[in-house]
Write a protein that holds these residues in place. Structure first.
Motif, mmCIF file in Angstrom:
data_model
loop_
_atom_site.group_PDB
_atom_site.id
_atom_site.type_symbol
_atom_site.label_atom_id
_atom_site.label_comp_id
_atom_site.label_asym_id
_atom_site.label_seq_id
_atom_site.Cartn_x
_atom_site.Cartn_y
_atom_site.Cartn_z
ATOM 1 N N LYS A 54 13.124 -17.960 69.516
ATOM 2 C CA LYS A 54 12.559 -19.124 68.833
ATOM 3 C C LYS A 54 12.884 -20.390 69.630
ATOM 4 N N PHE A 56 13.287 -24.498 69.138
ATOM 5 C CA PHE A 56 13.442 -25.606 68.192
ATOM 6 C C PHE A 56 13.086 -26.899 68.921
ATOM 7 N N THR A 77 9.927 -23.865 65.734
ATOM 8 C CA THR A 77 10.177 -24.600 64.505
ATOM 9 C C THR A 77 10.450 -26.046 64.878
ATOM 10 N N GLY A 256 16.340 -21.654 60.082
ATOM 11 C CA GLY A 256 15.990 -20.817 61.212
ATOM 12 C C GLY A 256 17.127 -19.892 61.628
ATOM 13 N N GLU A 259 17.839 -17.021 59.008
ATOM 14 C CA GLU A 259 16.892 -15.903 59.055
ATOM 15 C C GLU A 259 17.400 -14.765 59.930
#
Length: 261
Positions: A54, A56, A77, A256, A259
């Protein structure tokens, strides 16, 4: 090395890139070596981002710039930058500036573009106060060669908040900002702001600020003149308090990471 260790261990990888394409900046500086290095490192940036779980980012504009340069879509995100309203708040809600100076709170270096700001203030005969750590001593001296310019040094939040509150205008004419924490702080102190158009500041400030193009000759001076002729306060401050306080901004980051637990 840290990326390789994480990948080999099978750990989840999150990246906060703080990214904007700097090729235009290095081209404007006529820095062939830095431009070549920037382009050469693109393959490593792509490798890391393709392998991460991911990204950010500080805003959708940052992500758009990143994906455009990397050439692939990435899971991301948005975790906006924020401001601590408990620290940066004016003593009097609608108090007028006590001094007619322009302020720039930022690291003193070419990327922050204080020299162009100093030239603009000199042309307008406006006092300019610079505050922040010195990344380039020679560059600072070039700025101070203009008699309108003063250097306040590296300041704690109390001294800095007073400068914000008493300034007529805060200007951050950098070659890139994502979005510029000093801009958010100054605005929350009730100061009108001029922000660079390079970066994702417009995603935060919307139409409640004045923007300048650091690459266009005379544009900083014009932006200062426009900002001095009208005020976006207190709507700008109210907008930031409603959407960009740290507690709210950091919630997507916490979610985030949770998760993955």
């Amino acid at each position: 090395p840290a990326f390789e260790r994480a990948r080999l261990s099978g750990a989840k990888i999150a990246v906060s890139p703080i990214y904007w394409n700097l090729s235009r900046y290095y081209t404007a500086l006529h820095s062939i070596d830095r431009l070549a290095q920037w382009n050469w490192l693109c393959r490593f940036r792509r490798e890391i981002l393709q392998e991460c779980d991911k990204v950010f980012v500080s805003g959708h504009l940052e992500m758009h710039s990143l994906q455009q340069d990397i050439g692939v879509e990435l899971p991301y995100t948005v975790v906006p930058n924020g401001v601590d309203a408990r620290v940066f708040h004016p003593k009097e809600e609608a108090s007028a500036p006590q001094n007619s100076y322009i302020l720039c709170a930022a690291r003193i270096c070419p990327r922050k573009n204080q020299l162009a700001l100093a030239k603009a203030c000199a042309a307008m005969n406006r006092p300019l106060i610079l505050a922040g750590s010195v990344g380039n001593q020679r560059y600072l001296q070039q700025c101070l060669a203009y008699e309108q310019v003063q250097y306040a040094g590296v300041l704690g939040w109390e001294a800095l908040s007073k400068l914000y509150e008493q300034a007529e205008l805060h200007v951050l004419a950098s070659y890139v900002e994502t979005p510029g924490l000093a801009t958010l702080e100054a605005a929350c102190m009730g100061c009108n702001v001029v922000s660079t158009a390079e970066g994702d500041a417009s995603e935060y400030l919307e139409n409640l600020a004045t923007y300048c193009d650091p690459y266009q000759a005379g544009n900083i001076e014009q932006a200062i003149a426009d900002a001095l002729s009208h005020s976006f306060q207190p709507q700008l401050r109210q907008h930031l308090l409603a959407h960009y306080q740290w507690e709210e901004c950091l919630a997507p980051l916490l979610q985030g990471y949770q998760e993955w637990l």
